[in-house]
Design a protein around this motif. Structure first.
Motif, short mmCIF file in Angstrom:
data_model
loop_
_atom_site.label_atom_id
_atom_site.label_comp_id
_atom_site.label_asym_id
_atom_site.label_seq_id
_atom_site.Cartn_x
_atom_site.Cartn_y
_atom_site.Cartn_z
N PHE A 132 0.11 5.91 21.57
CA PHE A 132 1.26 5.00 21.62
C PHE A 132 2.38 5.52 20.73
O PHE A 132 3.55 5.42 21.07
N ASP A 133 1.99 6.09 19.58
CA ASP A 133 2.96 6.64 18.65
C ASP A 133 3.71 7.81 19.30
O ASP A 133 4.93 7.86 19.28
N MET A 134 2.96 8.71 19.90
CA MET A 134 3.54 9.90 20.54
C MET A 134 4.46 9.52 21.70
O MET A 134 5.49 10.12 21.91
N GLY A 170 0.85 -1.19 0.00
CA GLY A 170 0.00 0.00 0.00
C GLY A 170 0.88 1.23 0.00
O GLY A 170 2.08 1.14 0.24
N LYS A 171 0.27 2.39 -0.27
CA LYS A 171 1.11 3.59 -0.36
C LYS A 171 1.56 4.04 1.03
O LYS A 171 1.04 3.55 2.03
N GLY A 172 2.53 4.94 1.07
CA GLY A 172 3.09 5.40 2.35
C GLY A 172 2.04 6.06 3.23
O GLY A 172 1.16 6.76 2.73
N GLY A 173 2.11 5.80 4.50
CA GLY A 173 1.28 6.50 5.47
C GLY A 173 -0.12 5.94 5.68
O GLY A 173 -0.89 6.47 6.48
N VAL A 174 -0.45 4.86 4.98
CA VAL A 174 -1.83 4.34 5.11
C VAL A 174 -2.01 3.40 6.31
O VAL A 174 -3.13 3.10 6.70
N GLY A 175 -0.90 2.91 6.86
CA GLY A 175 -1.03 2.07 8.06
C GLY A 175 -0.43 0.68 7.94
O GLY A 175 -0.70 -0.18 8.78
N LYS A 176 0.44 0.44 6.94
CA LYS A 176 1.04 -0.90 6.77
C LYS A 176 1.83 -1.34 8.00
O LYS A 176 1.70 -2.47 8.46
N THR A 177 2.65 -0.42 8.49
CA THR A 177 3.50 -0.78 9.64
C THR A 177 2.66 -0.98 10.89
O THR A 177 2.90 -1.91 11.67
N THR A 178 1.65 -0.14 11.05
CA THR A 178 0.75 -0.28 12.20
C THR A 178 0.06 -1.64 12.15
O THR A 178 0.02 -2.36 13.14
N VAL A 179 -0.47 -1.99 10.97
CA VAL A 179 -1.15 -3.29 10.85
C VAL A 179 -0.14 -4.42 11.08
O VAL A 179 -0.44 -5.39 11.78
N VAL A 195 -9.18 -1.67 4.97
CA VAL A 195 -9.53 -0.25 4.95
C VAL A 195 -9.23 0.29 6.34
O VAL A 195 -9.87 -0.09 7.32
N ASN A 196 -8.24 1.16 6.41
CA ASN A 196 -7.80 1.68 7.70
C ASN A 196 -8.37 3.08 7.94
O ASN A 196 -8.64 3.81 6.99
N ARG A 197 -8.54 3.43 9.19
CA ARG A 197 -9.07 4.72 9.62
C ARG A 197 -10.43 4.98 8.95
O ARG A 197 -10.69 6.06 8.43
N ALA A 198 -11.24 3.93 8.97
CA ALA A 198 -12.52 3.99 8.26
C ALA A 198 -13.63 4.53 9.16
O ALA A 198 -13.62 4.30 10.36
N ILE A 230 -10.64 -1.11 9.79
CA ILE A 230 -10.07 -0.64 11.06
C ILE A 230 -10.52 0.81 11.30
O ILE A 230 -10.29 1.67 10.46
N PRO A 231 -11.16 1.06 12.43
CA PRO A 231 -11.57 2.44 12.70
C PRO A 231 -10.38 3.29 13.16
O PRO A 231 -9.31 2.75 13.44
N GLU A 232 -10.58 4.57 13.19
CA GLU A 232 -9.59 5.46 13.79
C GLU A 232 -9.46 5.03 15.26
O GLU A 232 -10.47 4.79 15.92
N ASP A 233 -8.25 4.87 15.72
CA ASP A 233 -8.04 4.42 17.10
C ASP A 233 -7.12 5.41 17.80
O ASP A 233 -5.92 5.49 17.50
N LYS A 234 -7.69 6.19 18.72
CA LYS A 234 -6.89 7.25 19.33
C LYS A 234 -5.76 6.70 20.19
O LYS A 234 -4.76 7.37 20.44
N ASN A 235 -5.88 5.45 20.60
CA ASN A 235 -4.79 4.84 21.37
C ASN A 235 -3.52 4.70 20.53
O ASN A 235 -2.41 4.79 21.03
N LEU A 236 -3.72 4.50 19.21
CA LEU A 236 -2.55 4.37 18.33
C LEU A 236 -1.77 5.67 18.30
O LEU A 236 -0.54 5.68 18.32
N LEU A 237 -2.50 6.77 18.28
CA LEU A 237 -1.88 8.09 18.27
C LEU A 237 -1.07 8.27 19.55
O LEU A 237 0.09 8.70 19.53
N1 LIG Z 1 -6.41 3.21 12.67
C1 LIG Z 1 -5.61 4.20 13.04
N2 LIG Z 1 -6.00 5.12 13.97
C2 LIG Z 1 -5.17 6.11 14.33
N3 LIG Z 1 -3.93 6.30 13.84
C3 LIG Z 1 -3.47 5.44 12.92
C4 LIG Z 1 -4.27 4.33 12.47
N4 LIG Z 1 -3.55 3.63 11.55
C5 LIG Z 1 -2.36 4.26 11.44
N5 LIG Z 1 -2.29 5.34 12.26
C6 LIG Z 1 -1.15 6.27 12.37
O1 LIG Z 1 -0.81 6.73 11.08
C7 LIG Z 1 0.58 6.91 10.92
C8 LIG Z 1 1.09 6.19 9.69
O2 LIG Z 1 0.91 4.80 9.87
P1 LIG Z 1 2.00 3.73 9.37
O3 LIG Z 1 1.53 2.41 9.88
O4 LIG Z 1 3.38 4.15 9.75
O5 LIG Z 1 1.82 3.80 7.80
P2 LIG Z 1 2.72 3.12 6.63
O6 LIG Z 1 3.53 2.03 7.25
O7 LIG Z 1 1.74 2.60 5.63
O8 LIG Z 1 3.57 4.22 6.07
C9 LIG Z 1 1.20 6.42 12.23
O9 LIG Z 1 1.52 7.54 13.02
C10 LIG Z 1 0.11 5.60 12.88
O10 LIG Z 1 0.18 5.63 14.29
#
Ligand SMILES: Nc1ncnc2c1ncn2[C@@H]1O[C@H](COP(=O)(O)OP(=O)(O)O)[C@@H](O)[C@H]1O
Ligand SMILES: [Mg+2]
Length: 254
Positions: free
Chosen positions: A222-224, A9-18, A187-190, A213-220
């Protein structure tokens, strides 16, 4: 042979998160040996899993090419490179992680690449499952000798642009030396309901949705806070979604 689960998938869509959430699923629910491969040079799968990465396969290749005479005297260069590769493998209780790092620059890397590829082919045999977090071009996957992927998970955010990128990757698959057995769309952040325009586009691409996958504020959070996704709560919305997806995916690739 190990079952291969790969992300694209393209950059930033959530591949690494998944990928991190799939790793979490394995550590909690599926105790088979898992090798996670971070194959995106700009990626940070290790970080999202709370691991410190100080060396990648790309670094070994680079160091070796800069100083081929660095092989300790009396040691075969294949043995030497394999020893270095073993140092790059990060071993955890419930999974191992291999970070590929940068792709090669200028010059002929064929010999080193062959050795490194052979090593990762051999390494893969020790695991029941392989999880590959890819860059868009899926360079790493097309290099493996066994070009088999049991399921390719195409990740998009809730946007037509992400979806069209998935469509392009899907079309490009035929040009790669890859045997992709099954495909699924994530479908991420749906939002709760997907619009008709979005679903029409999904249909025209022809890859079935396996996970929303819905938007999950916990991910934000954890990321921060640079916390490991492995520590996320079981009832966090993204964890629940990926957990359910994995139950389905396991059956699909049985
Ligand atoms: N479902 C979600 N809800 C909230 N934040 C998300 C979700 N999926 C991804 N993110 C955030 O989006 C950003 C990009 O995700 P990432 O997995 O790194 O994308 P990719 O690997 O495709 O480039 C990360 O900061 C991640 O925490
Ligand atoms: Mg990534």
């Amino acid at each position: 042979m190990s079952k291969v689960i790969a992300m694209a998938g393209k950059g930033g869509v959530g591949k690494t998160t998944v990928s991190a959430l799939v790793t979490r699923y394995f550590t909690k629910h599926q105790k088979d040996p898992l090798l996670a491969i971070d194959a995106d040079p700009n990626s940070n799968l290790g970080e999202t899993l709370g691991l410190n990465i100080d060396k990648t396969v790309g670094d070994i290749r680079e160091d070796f090419m800069k100083n081929p005479q660095g092989v300790p005297s009396g040691m075969d260069k294949i043995v030497y490179l394999e020893m270095l590769m073993n140092q790059v493998l990060i071993e955890q209780k419930t999974f191992d992680l291999l970070v590929m790092g940068r792709q090669e620059g200028q010059g002929c890397y064929c010999m080193v690449n062959n050795i490194l590829n052979r090593f990762s082919d051999e390494l893969e045999k020790n695991y029941s499952y392989l999880l590959v977090d890819n860059e868009a071009g899926m360079e790493h996957l097309s290099r493996r000798t066994s070009g088999k992927v049991d399921i390719l998970l195409l990740v998009t955010d809730y946007a037509l642009r992400g979806l069209r990128a998935v469509g392009r990757i899907n079309e490009m698959l035929g040009d790669l030396k890859l045997e992709v057995r099954q495909k699924g769309l994530i479908v991420n952040r749906a939002p709760e309901t997907l619009s008709k325009a979005f679903l029409d586009e999904v249909e025209s691409i022809g890859v079935p949705i396996v996970c929303i996958i819905p938007e999950d504020k916990n991910l934000l959070e954890f990321d921060m806070e640079r916390r490991s996704i492995l520590e996320m709560e079981e009832d966090s919305p993204a964890v629940v979604a990926v957990h359910q997806m994995m139950e389905k995916v396991k059956e699909m690739i049985e």
